[in-house]
Design an enzyme around this catalytic site. Structure first.
Site, PDB file in Angstrom:
ATOM      1  N   ASP B  66     -71.364  -4.144 -32.235  1.00  0.00           N
ATOM      2  CA  ASP B  66     -71.549  -4.731 -30.900  1.00  0.00           C
ATOM      3  C   ASP B  66     -73.022  -4.745 -30.479  1.00  0.00           C
ATOM      4  O   ASP B  66     -73.350  -5.236 -29.404  1.00  0.00           O
ATOM      5  CB  ASP B  66     -70.669  -4.019 -29.852  1.00  0.00           C
ATOM      6  CG  ASP B  66     -70.910  -2.518 -29.762  1.00  0.00           C
ATOM      7  OD1 ASP B  66     -71.188  -1.878 -30.797  1.00  0.00           O
ATOM      8  OD2 ASP B  66     -70.814  -1.971 -28.652  1.00  0.00           O
ATOM      9  N   HIS B 185     -75.038  10.081 -31.229  1.00  0.00           N
ATOM     10  CA  HIS B 185     -73.956   9.107 -31.078  1.00  0.00           C
ATOM     11  C   HIS B 185     -73.076   9.209 -32.326  1.00  0.00           C
ATOM     12  O   HIS B 185     -73.336  10.019 -33.204  1.00  0.00           O
ATOM     13  CB  HIS B 185     -74.590   7.708 -30.937  1.00  0.00           C
ATOM     14  CG  HIS B 185     -73.616   6.601 -30.673  1.00  0.00           C
ATOM     15  ND1 HIS B 185     -72.633   6.663 -29.719  1.00  0.00           N
ATOM     16  CD2 HIS B 185     -73.505   5.356 -31.230  1.00  0.00           C
ATOM     17  CE1 HIS B 185     -71.954   5.521 -29.719  1.00  0.00           C
ATOM     18  NE2 HIS B 185     -72.449   4.711 -30.621  1.00  0.00           N
ATOM     19  N   ASP B 256     -76.514   3.567 -27.250  1.00  0.00           N
ATOM     20  CA  ASP B 256     -75.301   4.363 -27.024  1.00  0.00           C
ATOM     21  C   ASP B 256     -75.601   5.839 -27.300  1.00  0.00           C
ATOM     22  O   ASP B 256     -76.280   6.166 -28.268  1.00  0.00           O
ATOM     23  CB  ASP B 256     -74.182   3.927 -27.977  1.00  0.00           C
ATOM     24  CG  ASP B 256     -73.699   2.515 -27.697  1.00  0.00           C
ATOM     25  OD1 ASP B 256     -74.268   1.858 -26.812  1.00  0.00           O
ATOM     26  OD2 ASP B 256     -72.757   2.079 -28.389  1.00  0.00           O
ATOM     27  N   HIS B 316     -73.477  -1.098 -20.529  1.00  0.00           N
ATOM     28  CA  HIS B 316     -72.584  -0.829 -21.654  1.00  0.00           C
ATOM     29  C   HIS B 316     -71.266  -0.230 -21.171  1.00  0.00           C
ATOM     30  O   HIS B 316     -70.914   0.897 -21.482  1.00  0.00           O
ATOM     31  CB  HIS B 316     -73.276   0.126 -22.652  1.00  0.00           C
ATOM     32  CG  HIS B 316     -72.589   0.223 -24.000  1.00  0.00           C
ATOM     33  ND1 HIS B 316     -71.594   1.132 -24.253  1.00  0.00           N
ATOM     34  CD2 HIS B 316     -72.752  -0.457 -25.151  1.00  0.00           C
ATOM     35  CE1 HIS B 316     -71.195   1.011 -25.516  1.00  0.00           C
ATOM     36  NE2 HIS B 316     -71.882   0.049 -26.081  1.00  0.00           N
TER      37      HIS B 316
HETATM   38 ZN   LIG Z   1     -71.916   0.001 -28.271  1.00  0.00          ZN
HETATM   39 ZN   LIG Z   2     -72.318   2.462 -30.631  1.00  0.00          ZN
END
Ligand SMILES: [Zn+2]
Ligand SMILES: [Zn+2]
Ligand SMILES: [Zn+2]
Ligand SMILES: [Zn+2]
Lengths: 368, 368
Positions: B66, B185, B256, B316
């Site tokens: 993404d 992450h 993220d 996000h």
């Molecule tokens: Zn993401």
């Molecule tokens: Zn991610």
């Protein structure tokens, strides 16, 4: 069984807000088969009435970005959807495309560390050297995968051209036979023919009862076309108690092309109920279309005539051709002109202009 | 110089019609720098007031789909655009991202036979083993490219963590210094700090004329902070004729994350004028957020407080949080709740909720 084509992306080269990149769904009752998967296909699916989770097979005509860059993302999102129905064994998604697709998917899913919750299988068909100019052929060293399968990947087939039939047999099940055939384009491109099997006539059970035929071996014989002599001496002929069979429908979907490789294609697309053909530029731009490996409306219609297709759908339009709903009077790139250009040549029933979210039904054929 | 952030995609995990996948542009007068490029970014660019052709640098926070599946398609479309202004030498597009990005691009462009009309360079930064769980680390064998550069690719740098500063210096030019820093992450993720350089004060030419200082070496001395004695015996002090300097702005954009690796991040983001932080789920879902390597609004606000950021932008969002314009009264996933959750913790000026196409200005700072 109902059958429809739903166009999710009808634009050439890149996606725009008016025409998304190439993607098209053949929907039968339970299943969705996706043909091409340009960037944005998953979002177009969300905007449509289709359920992404129903996609069981994916066919890619060629490896240009506008036909496959949406595939890794679509698989990831399908996986997020299917996590909600976890527990039951997931059926693999079968993906068919030219050699190189397997590597593209494997590298994309591996580097993004995407763990799918369902298995997938990539079946590759191998192009021949006459499908594109030399610079469009990728060295087979570059299309080969090194290393092991992706964790959710199952071993797929590598399919070579059948030298007799001049096509690739991709799948044969109880309902359908799907074959791929070669097209000429800037890189090797393919078309698909989806042939529904003939549905054999059912026994007319009421009439059998009337005639006094009891369930048993006689039923089988009659269904096989044989006659049966009853105990009372009466002969029952198959044709009297077996309904006529329903011919299968044929849908042909061509990838980008400026021409064919051989006349096997006409045979494979012969009397197609629906033929989907690209028309990237209009007839006045034919030279430019050919230079870029593309077709115009009358080229599409000529091909449709050569295989006596019944219905022609034009698709894959340069982004300069806005959908008719957005057309302005003074627009020099008029999509309705393209319809006229094809219609003036096409001898079948109808020319349809594809737009994003257009649905084209494929009606059941009359009994033969 | 004007400076704005334009959010092109504010959704987590996958693009939807309401929130496209991650993409964000930092626009200065002539240039657009793109941060992340999820699927659909090129279409979002078309829908925005930005010109795709102005993109000169691209930064990728991490390799989840993404955040990068839109990149090959974007490059292809930039190339189609730039063909119309052919002739002049094209400047390379610089792309910065974690190790593996070079291979993803090279394989995608190679298999799709994409011939770009401008050069591109991928600079990779190498993550460290503490940035994710073990299963999120990709073996370096898999991120390495075999074979030669893509025809339009120029050799990029491989950047390792500076062991003292605990960051990666990506670029330093006359106007900006850009550094990357590590985040925790599911796979290694990074943030970026864009520090505008202080603009030194200009000479007040009118006042110099008034005082009788002539252009020449005296100008240089005064600008350097020295005093000058004129022929008439008068001493002119630098501070009297040099305007105060304008401090540079600082914009921090985090990928993220569910946490940091070290406190170098606070130093790098110290007094950020704008801090963009993810908030995938709301505070009531904190356990789930942490489990998936994500943050909640109050986690974002806590971090913003720890570096005394002036403005916090939440970004996000899980697709369950619809944009406020589409919010229904009874929606249990309320994006405005997330704003309140962050605002109740944040000590800076304002909490902003990112939506697709939202523009956030970064005003010029007061002279120091
Ligand atoms: Zn993401
Ligand atoms: Zn991610
Ligand atoms: Zn195409
Ligand atoms: Zn093509």
């Amino acid at each position: 069984m109902s059958m429809e084509l739903v166009f999710l992306g009808t634009g050439a080269a890149y996606p725009s807000p008016y025409r998304s990149a190439s993607a098209l769904v053949l929907r039968t009752e339970g299943d969705c088969w996706l043909f091409d998967c340009g960037e944005g296909t998953q979002t177009q699916l969300m905007r449509s009435h289709l359920k992404a989770g129903r996609i069981t097979k994916i066919f890619i005509t060629h490896l240009h970005g506008d036909h496959m860059f949406g595939l890794p993302g679509l698989l990831c999102t399908l996986s997020l959807n299917c996590s909600t129905t976890a527990g039951k064994e997931q059926q693999p998604v079968h993906i068919y495309g030219p050699a190189g697709l397997r590597k593209f998917l494997r590298v994309s899913l591996e580097l993004s560390n995407s763990q799918l919750l369902f298995p997938y299988i990539v079946h590759e068909f191998v192009p021949t050297a006459d499908q594109s100019p030399t610079e469009g052929m990728i060295d087979s060293v570059k299309t080969e995968c090194d290393g092991e399968l992706h964790p959710q990947e199952q071993e797929g087939r590598t399919i070579y051209l059948d030298p007799e039939e001049k096509c690739y047999t991709l799948l044969e099940n109880e309902q359908f036979v799907v074959k791929a055939f070669r097209l000429y384009h800037r890189i090797p491109s393919f078309g698909f023919t989806v042939q529904e099997r003939e549905r054999p006539g059912r026994l007319n059970v009421e009439k059998l009862k009337e005639l006094g035929v009891r369930p048993g071996p006689a039923y089988g014989k009659l269904k096989n076309g044989e006659s049966v002599v009853l105990e009372n001496g009466v002969t029952v002929h198959s044709a009297d108690v077996v309904q006529t069979s329903i011919p299968g429908r044929k849908v042909c979907i061509l990838g980008d092309c400026s021409g064919l490789i051989d006349d096997a294609v006409q045979r494979l697309c012969w009397e197609a109920d629906v033929l989907v053909h690209e028309a990237t530029l209009d007839d006045t731009q034919k030279d430019k279309a050919l230079e870029h490996g593309h077709s115009t409306p009358s080229m599409a219609a000529d091909f449709a005539n050569s295989c006596q297709a019944k219905q022609l759908v034009l698709n894959h339009f340069s982004q300069r051709y806005k959908p008719s709903s957005l057309l302005k009077d003074d627009d020099e790139n008029n999509i309705m002109e393209m319809k006229l250009q094809a219609a003036s040549v096409f001898k079948g029933n109808e020319v349809i202009i594809a737009e994003d979210f257009l649905s084209v039904g494929v009606p059941i054929k009359k009994k033969s």
